[in-house]
Structures are given as C-alpha cells and as structure tokens.
Design a protein around this motif. Structure first.
Motif, PDB file in Angstrom:
ATOM      1  N   ILE A 114       0.828  -1.214   0.000  1.00 12.46           N
ATOM      2  CA  ILE A 114       0.000   0.000   0.000  1.00 12.46           C
ATOM      3  C   ILE A 114       0.861   1.262   0.000  1.00 12.46           C
ATOM      4  O   ILE A 114       0.648   2.176  -0.791  1.00 12.46           O
ATOM      5  N   MET A 115       1.850   1.287   0.897  1.00 10.18           N
ATOM      6  CA  MET A 115       2.523   2.562   1.157  1.00 10.18           C
ATOM      7  C   MET A 115       3.523   2.955   0.074  1.00 10.18           C
ATOM      8  O   MET A 115       3.629   4.124  -0.266  1.00 10.18           O
ATOM      9  N   LEU A 130       7.257   5.155   6.644  1.00  7.60           N
ATOM     10  CA  LEU A 130       5.802   5.037   6.739  1.00  7.60           C
ATOM     11  C   LEU A 130       5.354   3.594   6.545  1.00  7.60           C
ATOM     12  O   LEU A 130       4.452   3.131   7.237  1.00  7.60           O
ATOM     13  N   ALA A 133       6.103   1.926   9.687  1.00  8.93           N
ATOM     14  CA  ALA A 133       5.209   2.385  10.751  1.00  8.93           C
ATOM     15  C   ALA A 133       3.838   1.736  10.621  1.00  8.93           C
ATOM     16  O   ALA A 133       3.261   1.270  11.605  1.00  8.93           O
ATOM     17  N   LEU A 134       3.352   1.694   9.387  1.00  8.15           N
ATOM     18  CA  LEU A 134       2.042   1.067   9.189  1.00  8.15           C
ATOM     19  C   LEU A 134       2.097  -0.406   9.581  1.00  8.15           C
ATOM     20  O   LEU A 134       1.155  -0.936  10.178  1.00  8.15           O
ATOM     21  N   VAL A 137       1.805  -0.593  13.266  1.00  9.68           N
ATOM     22  CA  VAL A 137       0.421  -0.321  13.675  1.00  9.68           C
ATOM     23  C   VAL A 137      -0.446  -1.561  13.461  1.00  9.68           C
ATOM     24  O   VAL A 137      -1.180  -1.993  14.356  1.00  9.68           O
ATOM     25  N   LEU A 160       1.118  -0.387  19.151  1.00  7.71           N
ATOM     26  CA  LEU A 160       0.428   0.319  18.060  1.00  7.71           C
ATOM     27  C   LEU A 160       0.741   1.817  18.116  1.00  7.71           C
ATOM     28  O   LEU A 160       1.067   2.445  17.105  1.00  7.71           O
ATOM     29  N   GLU A 161       0.687   2.378  19.318  1.00  7.32           N
ATOM     30  CA  GLU A 161       1.008   3.803  19.470  1.00  7.32           C
ATOM     31  C   GLU A 161       2.460   4.082  19.081  1.00  7.32           C
ATOM     32  O   GLU A 161       2.763   5.133  18.524  1.00  7.32           O
ATOM     33  N   LEU A 164       2.630   4.695  15.571  1.00 10.61           N
ATOM     34  CA  LEU A 164       2.146   6.037  15.219  1.00 10.61           C
ATOM     35  C   LEU A 164       3.223   7.090  15.448  1.00 10.61           C
ATOM     36  O   LEU A 164       3.385   8.006  14.651  1.00 10.61           O
ATOM     37  N   ALA A 167       5.589   6.973  12.663  1.00  5.80           N
ATOM     38  CA  ALA A 167       5.037   7.626  11.473  1.00  5.80           C
ATOM     39  C   ALA A 167       5.121   9.139  11.599  1.00  5.80           C
ATOM     40  O   ALA A 167       5.491   9.842  10.656  1.00  5.80           O
ATOM     41  N   ALA A 168       4.793   9.646  12.800  1.00  8.60           N
ATOM     42  CA  ALA A 168       4.783  11.104  12.989  1.00  8.60           C
ATOM     43  C   ALA A 168       6.187  11.684  12.856  1.00  8.60           C
ATOM     44  O   ALA A 168       6.370  12.772  12.328  1.00  8.60           O
ATOM     45  N   ALA A 171       7.387  11.934   9.240  1.00  7.48           N
ATOM     46  CA  ALA A 171       6.849  13.064   8.482  1.00  7.48           C
ATOM     47  C   ALA A 171       7.664  14.297   8.845  1.00  7.48           C
ATOM     48  O   ALA A 171       7.592  14.783   9.959  1.00  7.48           O
TER      49      ALA A 171
END
Lengths: 220, 481
Positions: A114-115, A130, A133-134, A137, A160-161, A164, A167-168, A171
């Motif tokens: 997907i990513m 990402l 990270a996904l 998650v 899971l956090e 996230l 991922a943050a 970015a």
C-alpha cells in the motif's frame, strides 16, 4: 543527505517491525513486558536518529519520552501489576502462534504494497519509514485481536502507538503538538487502564477478558 | 471583541468549571454549578452566531462549526438539568457515592471542554487530541457504576475507540505529508483552513489513503457499521445523562471531524470521491440497525441502535452531498440530537422508577406515570420519523433528494427506515400501554428539559423560522457537493 544515514534509519525502523513480531509470539507475561520495553527502546533510537538527520531537536524530546516513559516506567509498573495479580504464568492467545505469525507477515506485505507506491513523491526517508510504521500499527492491532488477557491487550495497544510515533517522526517537520499529545494521551490512557485493571480485579479476581464476556447485557 | 471573548469562553468556562467541580464537595451545589457553567457556555456559543472572531492558526470559527457548537451547548445545558434530578436519585438509592458524583460532574464539564475544543480546532492534530480526550473521558464515565457489565462496556469502548482513534491519527499524519510539500513544514500544513484552500494541489494518492484511514478511524467514533460494536454497550451501561450526551453530541463531533476531511478530499479533483464511501457506510448502518432493533431486550440498547440508524442516515446524506442533501443532513442531525437526548431523559426516569432496563418488565407507562409515559410515546413517535415532528421533515428531505439523484438507492434506504420504524413502534406498544399496578410520582418540573426538546422538534416539524433555514442553507453550501 543519503547513503549510510538512510540505511541506519531504515535499520532502526525495520528492527521495530521485527520486535513487533517478537511481541506476537511471547507466551509468558514477563517476557512480553521485557520485549515491549525493547520495543520502546528501539523506537527511542529510531526517533533519536531521525532527530539527528532531520536536524530537529524537538524530536529528542519525543525520543526521551519514549525511552523513559514507555521503555522504563510503564513496563516496570505493569510488572508490578502482573505480580500483584498473580497472572505471570502464561498468556492465552486466540488461535495458534504459527497462524498469527503468518497473518502478521501478510499484514507487513500489505502495508508495503500500500505505502510504497502511494508515497512515491514523498522523500524516500519518509516513504520507507511510513511503510514500517504502518506495519507496526497493523501488528499491534493483530496482537490486540489475538490476546485475551487485558495486560497483553494493553501492550498491543502501546506497540500500536509506537508505530504512530514512528510515522509522525518520519513526516518531516510535523509540529511538536502531535508528539507531545501522543505522549500525553498515552499517559492518560495508561491512567485509565490502571484504574480499569484494578476495578476488574476487584470484581472478578482475574484479568482474563473471557470472564467478562459472560456478562453481556443481551444474553440472558 | 465580544466574539473573541465568546470563543475563549467556550473553552475556558467548561475547562475552569471542570476544575472547580473537582474541588467542590456536596452534590447539590455542584449539580447547580454544572448547569450554570453549561448556561454560560450556551451564551458564548449563541454569541458566535451573531459575530465571528478572526481565526488563528490553532482555533477558528466558521459557519460549519457554529452549528455544532450551538447544538452542543444547548443539549449540554438541558442534559445537565436532567442530570441534576437523575443524580439525586442515584444518591438516594446508593448506586453512586458522593465522591463519584464529584468526579462525574468534573468529567461532564471536561467532556464539554474537549468537544468544544474539537469543534473549534483549526489544527487537525489538535482536533485529534480533543477527540481522543473526549473518548477517554466518556470511557471513564461509562465504567462509573463498576458493575461487571459496565466494566465490560467501558473496556470494549476503550479498545475499539482507541484503535479507531489510532487509525485517525495515521490518516492525519498522511494528510500532513500530502500538504507538507505545498504548505511547507510546520503548523501551516496542519491548519484546516489552509489545507482546504490548497487541497487541489496536494498529492491525490496520499489523500486517498488518508481518507480511508480517517473514515475508518473517525467512523468508529461515529458508530458506523461495521465498527459500531462499542456503541450499544457504552450507551446501556453508563449513567443515562452520559448516554444522552454520547448519542446527542459526541457522535456529532466525530462526524464533524469526518466532514472536515471530506471537504479537503473533495477539494482535490484527482482523488477518489469521498461521498460514495460515506454513503455506503451510512446505508450499511441504517440497514443493520433497522434489523437489530427487533431483538433488543434492554431499553437503552434499543435506543442506542436507533442512534446508529440515525447517524447512518446523516452520514448518508452528507455523503450524497449537494445543497438539498446537506441541508437535510444538518437538519436531521439537529433533530436527532434534540429528540434522542429527550428520549434518554425519559428512559432515565423510566429505568429509575421501574428499577429495570428490561423492556419486558416495563409495562403500561401511560397509566403508571401519564405525563412521562405520553411524552415518551411522543418522543419515540418523533424518532421513528412520523409527522408532525421535525425528524419526519428531515428524513423526508433525505429520501426525496436521494430519489432525485440516485433513485435506486432509495430502495435500501427506505427499507432500513421502515424496518426500524416497525421495530420501535412494536417495542413502544408494550412499554407504553397495557395493564400495570404501579403508580409513580414524578414532579412535573423534572420533565421540563424533555418537554422543551420535544416542543422544539414539534415546532420544527411544522414551521422552521426563516433565519434558521437561511443559516442551514448557508452551511449546506459550505459543505459542497
């Protein structure tokens, strides 16, 4: 910046996925908590490395929070809870470990499929991060689904956090608001969880959620 | 200047109120204070209708969130009035102790604060934090009775809610990533107004993916099928004022978050249209809830499923888009908030007077307590979508605009509505009529909040004043196609 810097970032993010897999197959409570602490430490390293290569000092704060709070304090507290409740022997899982692992591999493949094409325009560092990270998650979610025990569901939620947070930080230049809030919300979440664990203890003498399933309002 | 003050007041008054209530002992004083704080919040919200403050990078007031803020403050106030009577009864019957009540009141205002923050936020990260805060607050409130069922409901809500909210954060990060090359790093790339203005040049692939995560994430909080599993439990096991606020307000706030992202995504021509996705989830919720309504044995669960149905209708209407459907969606949202909270006020009294939430054990309400019984009948008739109530008007508008735009979709929508309608009336008949030996005395003033809500809904069914139609039409235009 390229070459070795990217490779190290990818190595750390990839290790986080690997540790997520390790979380999936732990069948002892204390081992699970130890692996979760490792998960948080790897996250702290990954975030710290991002702070270094992005030249974003505020990310060190995030790394520090991840290390101290999720790597030391929470696993320590959960250790005590598990000891006091006397549930350290084993973790019950739904379905076999092998099946869960296979499912996890499928989820990682899915997130990469997907990513990668979607984020082709984003800088390559954000891109692989990402995807990793996904994966973290999704693996965290898988863990929450496959565990019956409240403590291990909480561990699944926190992993899971962690995904996230990864991922943050991947970015570039995402405002500090989010990092602080994630740390903060975990704090609140943990408070809530703590209250809950003790309440569950008061009522049932167990944190096995199967015991709770009996008390559904509709089934009478 | 008063407008800026009002905007600050929307956050400062409930926030300060929460702190004050945490310190105050004595439930009578704090119940009164709770209502006063809500009244002051309503004054602030109403001020925003008249005058808009200039928005900043963190907070902003626009046409869209004003509607939500005013509904929020209004229902918040009447629920606090209902809550005062409800809590007094819980103290008398020793279901809750004084220290829990203190905590409850503080949490009530904190919930109001976090919902207002979510609505006012101009920063999508801040909005996410506020939605998460409201989730955690309600989790604690749902578990406040500490019975086995309440704990299970709270745990389920917590787990499903946090997974939903985690997905929403991932979606938020993706939106930031899409915006960052255009708006630069930092705060501007998270400011909602700038995202909206520049949406057309964002990377479509990233926005596509982001919307899927946001739809699943915030959709869980809206209670859309198939992510609705937490909703009936949370409604049934918490205190009834919280059920009223959950159904009437919190679901709306989550929908508001979804709408904001829908606008961004719809502003980009290269992206998959968000409307059909929302319509599909909305329609699934209407159908599922319609059939699930038949097998309910618990009165609060029954109306919780009805909330899923109505949130489905509203999401469907906003997904359909266009001036008429958006108008219908907004109107339906307002009507549903008013009617459903009125129903929960009634249900709260009924379950306290009868001492049970089991539908089978509740008989002959119109005889045992005529005023309450007949008002509940009126409220259920209203929520089932019969004239002369406002819910009929908005449902009719949704169905006709669907028929005009996508005639085939009218069939499943109408089936869902009819099935739900039948189930509600069937259950109502048993509860409201039939023989009973009970007699209950309930002071009439306690029914005032319920009466006011029903009166508003009844008036809206016959006549909606021109300023309100103009206002809703303007907001509907903002919501676009």
């Amino acid at each position: 910046m390229s070459g070795i810097w990217f490779d190290i970032a990818h190595l750390l993010a990839g290790s986080l996925v690997l540790v997520s897999f390790m979380l999936l197959y732990q069948d002892r409570m204390f081992a699970l908590l130890n692996v979760f602490a490792l998960h948080a430490v790897v996250l702290a390293l990954a975030v710290g490395w991002q702070a270094w290569i992005q030249d974003a000092p505020h990310l060190y704060v995030t790394a520090f929070i991840a290390f101290v709070f999720k790597g030391v304090i929470i696993p320590g507290a959960l250790h005590r809870i598990v000891q006091r409740l006397g549930i350290h022997r084993s973790v019950e899982t739904v379905g076999g470990i092998g099946l869960t692992m296979l499912f996890g591999i499928g989820l990682v493949a899915l997130s990469i499929v997907i990513m990668l094409p979607v984020t082709a325009v984003a800088s390559s560092i954000g891109r692989e991060d990402l995807a990793f990270a996904l994966s973290v998650v999704l693996l965290g979610m898988l863990m929450m689904v496959t565990r019956r025990n409240a403590v291990s569901q909480v561990v699944g939620f926190m992993s899971l956090e962690n995904g996230l947070v990864l991922a943050a930080t991947g970015a570039r230049g995402m405002p500090l608001v989010v990092e602080i809030s994630v740390g903060f919300s975990i704090l609140i979440a943990f408070l809530v969880i703590g209250i809950f664990l003790f309440r569950i203890r008061e009522r049932f003498d167990t944190v096995d959620l199967q015991a709770l399933d009996m008390s559904r309002g509709e089934q009478q | 200047m008063p407008a800026e003050l009002a905007m600050a007041g929307l956050l400062a008054i409930p926030g300060g109120g929460a702190l004050l209530l945490l310190l105050l002992p004595g439930y009578r004083v704090s119940a009164l204070l709770n209502s006063l704080v809500c009244a002051a919040t309503l004054v602030c919200a109403a001020t925003l209708y008249a005058a808009r403050p200039a928005g900043g990078i963190y907070l902003a007031v626009d046409d869209l969130n004003t509607v939500f803020l005013i509904i929020n403050a209004l229902v918040g106030l009447s629920t606090s009035l209902f809550s005062a009577g409800y809590i007094a009864h819980e103290i008398e019957t020793r279901h809750l102790t004084a220290s829990y009540i203190r905590f409850y009141h503080a949490m009530y205002q904190f919930l109001m604060f976090s919902m207002n923050l979510a609505l006012l936020a101009n920063n999508i990260g801040l909005m996410w934090v506020a939605v998460e805060a409201s989730t955690l607050t309600t989790v604690v409130m749902v578990g406040i009775y500490r019975s086995a069922a309440a704990l299970e409901a709270a745990w389920k809500y917590f787990i499903l809610g946090s997974v939903g909210i985690a997905l929403a954060l991932f979606g938020t990060i993706l939106v930031y990533l899409a915006a960052q090359p255009v708006l630069g790093e930092g705060l501007p790339a998270m400011a909602w107004d700038r995202l909206l203005a520049n949406a057309a040049v964002f990377d479509p692939a990233l926005l596509n993916l982001a919307f899927v995560f946001l739809l699943l994430g915030y959709g869980t909080k809206v209670g859309l099928a198939p992510m609705h599993a937490w909703l009936p439990d949370a409604h049934a096991e918490g205190p009834t004022p919280i059920s009223a606020v959950l159904s009437g307000l919190l679901l709306n706030v989550a929908l508001f978050a979804l709408l904001r992202f829908k606008l961004i995504v719809a502003g980009n021509p290269g992206v998959l249209a968000p409307g059909p996705l929302m319509m599909a989830l909305g329609l699934a919720s209407v159908l599922l809830a319609g059939f699930m309504l038949y097998r309910r044995r618990d009165i609060k669960r029954l109306f919780a499923y009805s909330s899923i149905e109505h949130m489905g209708i509203i999401t469907f209407a906003f997904g359909l888009g266009g001036p008429l459907a958006n108008f219908a969606g907004l109107l339906h949202m307002a009507m549903h908030s008013l009617t459903k909270s009125a129903i929960f006020y009634g249900v709260g009294y009924v379950s306290q007077l009868e001492g049970t939430q089991q539908i089978a054990d509740i008989r002959g309400l119109t005889r045992s307590q005529p005023l309450l019984g007949w008002m509940l009948v009126a409220a259920v008739v209203a929520i089932a979508g019969l004239p002369p109530f406002g819910v009929f008007t908005s449902e009719f508008l949704v169905v006709t605009s669907t028929f005009a735009r996508m005639p085939l979709l009218t069939v499943p929508l109408a089936i869902g509505l009819m099935v739900g309608f039948g189930a509600l009336l069937m259950r109502l008949q048993g509860m409201a009529f039939g023989d009973t030996t009970h007699r209950h005395e309930l002071p009439a003033w306690r029914l005032l909040p319920m009466f006011v809500h029903l009166a508003l809904v009844a008036i809206a069914g016959v006549f909606i004043p021109e300023p309100i139609t103009a206002w809703f039409r303007q907001v509907a235009a903002v919501l676009g196609g």
